[in-house]
Design an enzyme around this catalytic site. Structure first.
Site, mmCIF file in Angstrom:
data_model
loop_
_atom_site.group_PDB
_atom_site.id
_atom_site.type_symbol
_atom_site.label_atom_id
_atom_site.label_comp_id
_atom_site.label_asym_id
_atom_site.label_seq_id
_atom_site.Cartn_x
_atom_site.Cartn_y
_atom_site.Cartn_z
ATOM 1 N N ALA A 24 0.811 -1.216 0.000
ATOM 2 C CA ALA A 24 0.000 0.000 0.000
ATOM 3 C C ALA A 24 0.845 1.266 0.000
ATOM 4 O O ALA A 24 0.443 2.290 -0.548
ATOM 5 C CB ALA A 24 -0.934 -0.014 1.211
ATOM 6 N N THR A 28 0.533 5.507 -1.698
ATOM 7 C CA THR A 28 0.134 6.619 -0.831
ATOM 8 C C THR A 28 0.468 7.977 -1.452
ATOM 9 O O THR A 28 -0.277 8.941 -1.269
ATOM 10 C CB THR A 28 0.786 6.508 0.562
ATOM 11 N N ARG A 36 -2.561 0.172 7.399
ATOM 12 C CA ARG A 36 -2.051 0.084 8.757
ATOM 13 C C ARG A 36 -1.050 1.173 9.128
ATOM 14 O O ARG A 36 -0.487 1.152 10.205
ATOM 15 C CB ARG A 36 -1.415 -1.298 8.982
ATOM 16 N N ASP A 104 -5.560 -1.050 -6.798
ATOM 17 C CA ASP A 104 -5.853 0.226 -7.469
ATOM 18 C C ASP A 104 -5.538 0.239 -8.965
ATOM 19 O O ASP A 104 -5.934 1.162 -9.683
ATOM 20 C CB ASP A 104 -5.107 1.371 -6.783
ATOM 21 N N HIS A 119 -4.487 -9.452 -5.046
ATOM 22 C CA HIS A 119 -5.833 -9.277 -4.506
ATOM 23 C C HIS A 119 -6.839 -8.798 -5.548
ATOM 24 O O HIS A 119 -7.924 -8.341 -5.192
ATOM 25 C CB HIS A 119 -5.794 -8.289 -3.330
ATOM 26 N N CYS A 127 -20.877 -9.738 -12.500
ATOM 27 C CA CYS A 127 -22.161 -10.084 -11.901
ATOM 28 C C CYS A 127 -22.045 -11.427 -11.185
ATOM 29 O O CYS A 127 -21.520 -12.395 -11.738
ATOM 30 C CB CYS A 127 -23.240 -10.152 -12.978
ATOM 31 N N CYS A 130 -24.722 -13.910 -13.409
ATOM 32 C CA CYS A 130 -24.463 -14.337 -14.793
ATOM 33 C C CYS A 130 -23.005 -14.143 -15.219
ATOM 34 O O CYS A 130 -22.632 -14.519 -16.317
ATOM 35 C CB CYS A 130 -25.381 -13.591 -15.758
ATOM 36 N N CYS A 150 -29.150 -8.337 -15.671
ATOM 37 C CA CYS A 150 -29.929 -9.537 -15.353
ATOM 38 C C CYS A 150 -30.575 -9.465 -13.986
ATOM 39 O O CYS A 150 -31.366 -10.338 -13.612
ATOM 40 C CB CYS A 150 -29.051 -10.792 -15.452
#
Length: 236
Positions: A24, A28, A36, A104, A119, A127, A130, A150
């Site tokens: 992360a 920044t 954290r 991101d 991640h 969806c 579907c 749908c």
């Protein structure tokens, strides 16, 4: 810091297939808060892990998406010097792969193509009924709960708390790590199991850690630079 920067340059020049693990802290400087750190999301809301969990998505979708839209889908976010420099290295064939904890998509936006997103990414959505695919700009228009044509609920293609990493992603990490002798870890405290797991997969010669606070793996590193990342990359 000059001697350490010189050492870092030497290692990068000697290993044009190096792998970069980004946390992360890499984003920044683009205006995205970490989780954290001293100004992280956890400091502002102790319920983060639940609000970004599979359980919240399924059982409390309005709460989930209210938090997700506010904290994850920030406007005017652009790659910073770290993302751009790594993209330059790739274009010049001076590095191998980027493995990122971040969702991101900034590495790809900067131009990097060899990116493994541990991640997932906010830029991919689908969806749950579907499996129709939706991009980020489309999702931003669908509030408070994004729904498919749908009628099914659309979810981000990201790994939520309570969900497991995709096996293919883990296997890809293992493959790229075994082909290099230099792993550079940046912007992560290595306190999350996924990041620590990547480091534990690495069996090469040189581990470099770039982070402004200590990590549990510092004692294993060839080089540790405790400095803000943009300051480090300005010297590269």
């Amino acid at each position: 810091m000059n001697a350490k920067i010189t050492k870092l340059k030497e290692l990068i020049n000697q290993h044009p297939d190096f792998v970069f693990l980004s946390g992360a802290g890499v984003s920044t400087a683009s205006g995205i808060p970490d989780f954290r750190g001293k100004n992280g999301i956890y400091r502002k809301n102790p319920h983060v892990e639940y609000l970004l969990s599979h359980d919240a998505l399924v059982n409390h979708p309005q709460q989930f998406f209210k938090f997700y839209y506010a904290q994850m889908l920030l406007d005017n976010i652009k790659p910073n010097i770290v993302h751009n420099k790594l993209a330059d290295y790739e274009k010049q064939q001076k590095m191998g792969w980027i493995i990122t904890q971040n969702i991101d998509g900034l590495h790809s936006l900067a131009g990097s193509q060899q990116v493994i997103e541990l991640h997932g990414s906010i830029h991919r959505n689908y969806c749950m009924a579907c499996y129709k695919q939706y991009d980020l700009e489309h999702i931003k228009k669908l509030t408070p709960i994004p729904k498919c044509v749908c009628g099914g609920m659309i979810r981000p293609d990201v790994v939520l708390y309570g969900e497991s990493l995709v096996n293919d992603v883990i296997n890809k990490c293992y493959q790229v790590l075994k082909q290099t002798n230099l792993l550079i870890v940046a912007g992560t405290q290595l306190s999350v199991s996924t990041a620590a797991g990547v480091v534990n997969m690495f069996s090469g010669k040189h581990l470099v850690i770039l982070n402004d606070t200590p990590t549990p793996y510092d004692h294993l590193a060839t080089l540790v630079i405790r400095e803000e990342l943009t300051n480090i990359f300005k010297h590269l």
